[in-house]
Write a protein that holds these residues in place. Structure first.
Motif, short mmCIF file in Angstrom:
data_model
loop_
_atom_site.label_atom_id
_atom_site.label_comp_id
_atom_site.label_asym_id
_atom_site.label_seq_id
_atom_site.Cartn_x
_atom_site.Cartn_y
_atom_site.Cartn_z
N ILE A 78 2.38 4.52 -14.46
CA ILE A 78 1.01 4.46 -13.96
C ILE A 78 0.99 4.54 -12.44
O ILE A 78 0.27 5.35 -11.84
N ASN A 79 1.79 3.71 -11.81
CA ASN A 79 1.82 3.72 -10.35
C ASN A 79 2.39 5.03 -9.81
O ASN A 79 1.92 5.56 -8.81
N LEU A 80 3.42 5.56 -10.49
CA LEU A 80 3.97 6.83 -10.04
C LEU A 80 2.97 7.96 -10.27
O LEU A 80 2.89 8.90 -9.47
N GLY A 81 2.22 7.89 -11.36
CA GLY A 81 1.19 8.89 -11.60
C GLY A 81 0.14 8.89 -10.52
O GLY A 81 -0.36 9.96 -10.12
N GLN A 82 -0.21 7.70 -10.02
CA GLN A 82 -1.18 7.61 -8.93
C GLN A 82 -0.61 8.22 -7.66
O GLN A 82 -1.29 8.98 -6.96
N LEU A 83 0.65 7.91 -7.35
CA LEU A 83 1.29 8.48 -6.16
C LEU A 83 1.40 10.00 -6.28
O LEU A 83 1.21 10.73 -5.30
N LYS A 84 1.70 10.47 -7.49
CA LYS A 84 1.77 11.92 -7.72
C LYS A 84 0.42 12.57 -7.46
O LYS A 84 0.33 13.60 -6.78
N ALA A 85 -0.65 11.96 -7.99
CA ALA A 85 -1.98 12.52 -7.83
C ALA A 85 -2.38 12.60 -6.36
O ALA A 85 -3.15 13.48 -5.96
N GLU A 86 -1.84 11.70 -5.55
CA GLU A 86 -2.17 11.66 -4.12
C GLU A 86 -1.22 12.53 -3.29
O GLU A 86 -1.36 12.59 -2.07
N GLY A 87 -0.24 13.18 -3.95
CA GLY A 87 0.66 14.07 -3.24
C GLY A 87 1.82 13.40 -2.55
O GLY A 87 2.45 14.00 -1.66
N HIS A 88 2.16 12.17 -2.97
CA HIS A 88 3.24 11.44 -2.30
C HIS A 88 4.61 11.62 -2.95
O HIS A 88 5.60 11.10 -2.42
N LEU A 89 4.68 12.34 -4.09
CA LEU A 89 5.96 12.54 -4.75
C LEU A 89 6.41 13.99 -4.63
O LEU A 89 5.60 14.92 -4.68
N MET A 90 7.71 14.18 -4.49
CA MET A 90 8.29 15.51 -4.37
C MET A 90 8.70 16.02 -5.75
O MET A 90 9.35 15.31 -6.51
N ALA A 91 8.33 17.23 -6.08
CA ALA A 91 8.79 17.84 -7.33
C ALA A 91 10.26 18.21 -7.22
O ALA A 91 10.72 18.65 -6.16
#
Length: 324
Positions: free
Chosen positions: A86-99
């Motif tokens: 859940i928390n990682l999904g939020q960070l992903k949605a905000e563009g904070h995670l690298m693919a």
């Protein structure tokens, strides 16, 4: 503090990451301290020129730190290894995670990693019911806990602190046979959720609580060490998390961070998971002795994207039920 030498910067500018280049990764993790140290030590044994500076706290506490860092424009971690999607999904949605599309996920069930390859499950952790074998009897369902004899006697981690507990909350409230009524029933029995799985485990193992809502590995490890405690996978289902790993989009050490992800997803990394008494998700790695088979459990899933959108409302309702 992250170390970045002039020599390393020059090397990265003209060539792929070199194993001999000295660098430091900053890791934020919700793993128990001794497990986090084992994970870091095992990685550094394979990559002695990559130092890991790690910080450990509950997932929600770490997210509070990250939120403050994001607001200040000073994100510090290179890698996250935390409890829930859940928390990682939020960070992903905000563009904070690298693919990381080249991550070695071939052996894994696609359900264990993000379809956009921004975070990857590293193990299977179920949350069920723990009970003290000296002062409590095993139960078959979540509803069986909600009886007068258990008033004040159920140790419950708080989803406002623990990522595993937050995942569990979403799983239960999205099951029509359990739902919010379970948490309302806990409140009516004077149960006060607080802290993480560690304090809940101690409460049950010591006999201060008869039951607890705790992750499987904590309970089964304590049982193997002689504590009067055992684990129940209720017939109406268990929640589960995969403790995903993710690389932060702002990292200045992307190749070293990828090596950390590679290690966790490797067979050797998954064997370490089993040695740490968790369920590995690599199909060729055997589970720890004494663990119930995942195939014998009813797994309570939920729509992670919807959970990200509803998370603040869910947390607020939980806080309202238990008085803030």
């Amino acid at each position: 503090m992250r170390v970045s030498t002039i020599a390393l910067a020059a090397a990265l500018a003209v060539a792929p990451f070199a194993a001999s280049a000295q660098t430091t990764l900053t890791l934020y993790t919700s793993q128990p301290p001794e497990i986090a140290q084992q994970t870091v030590d095992a990685f550094q044994a394979e990559h002695p020129d990559i130092e890991i500076d790690w910080i450990r706290n509950g997932t929600s506490a770490l997210m509070n730190v990250l939120r403050a860092e994001i607001e200040a424009g000073e994100l510090k971690p290179d890698v996250l290894l935390v409890a829930d999607v859940i928390n990682l999904g939020q960070l992903k949605a905000e563009g904070h995670l690298m693919a990381y599309p080249e991550a070695p996920v071939e052996p894994y069930d696609p359900a264990t990693y993000d379809k956009d390859m921004t975070f990857f499950g590293t193990k299977a952790i179920t949350t069920g019911i723990a009970y003290n074998t000296e002062n409590a009897e095993p139960v078959e369902s979540w509803a069986d806990l909600l009886v007068e004899e258990n008033r004040g006697q159920i140790a419950v981690p708080s989803p406002l602190y623990s990522g595993a507990a937050l995942n569990h909350l979403h799983a239960l409230i999205n099951n029509e046979d359990i739902g919010w009524s379970f948490y309302e029933g806990l409140e009516q029995l004077d149960i006060v959720p607080e802290g993480g799985n560690g304090p809940a485990l101690k409460a049950v193992a010591s006999g201060m609580a008869k039951y607890g809502i705790i992750v499987d590995a904590n309970v089964l490890t304590a049982k193997a060490q002689g504590s009067p405690i055992d684990y129940i996978a209720p017939a109406d289902g268990v929640s589960f998390i995969t403790e995903p790993v993710a690389i932060m989009a702002n990292t200045d050490q992307p190749e070293a961070a990828k090596l950390f992800v590679d290690f966790l997803l490797s067979k050797e990394g998954q064997e370490l998971v089993a040695e740490q008494n968790y369920l590995p998700i690599h199909p060729d790695v055997a589970p720890p002795e004494g663990f119930p088979a995942i195939s014998g459990m009813k797994l309570l899933g939920y729509d992670a994207d919807a959970a990200v959108k509803d998370n603040e409302e869910v947390r607020a309702r939980f806080a309202d039920i238990f008085g803030g």
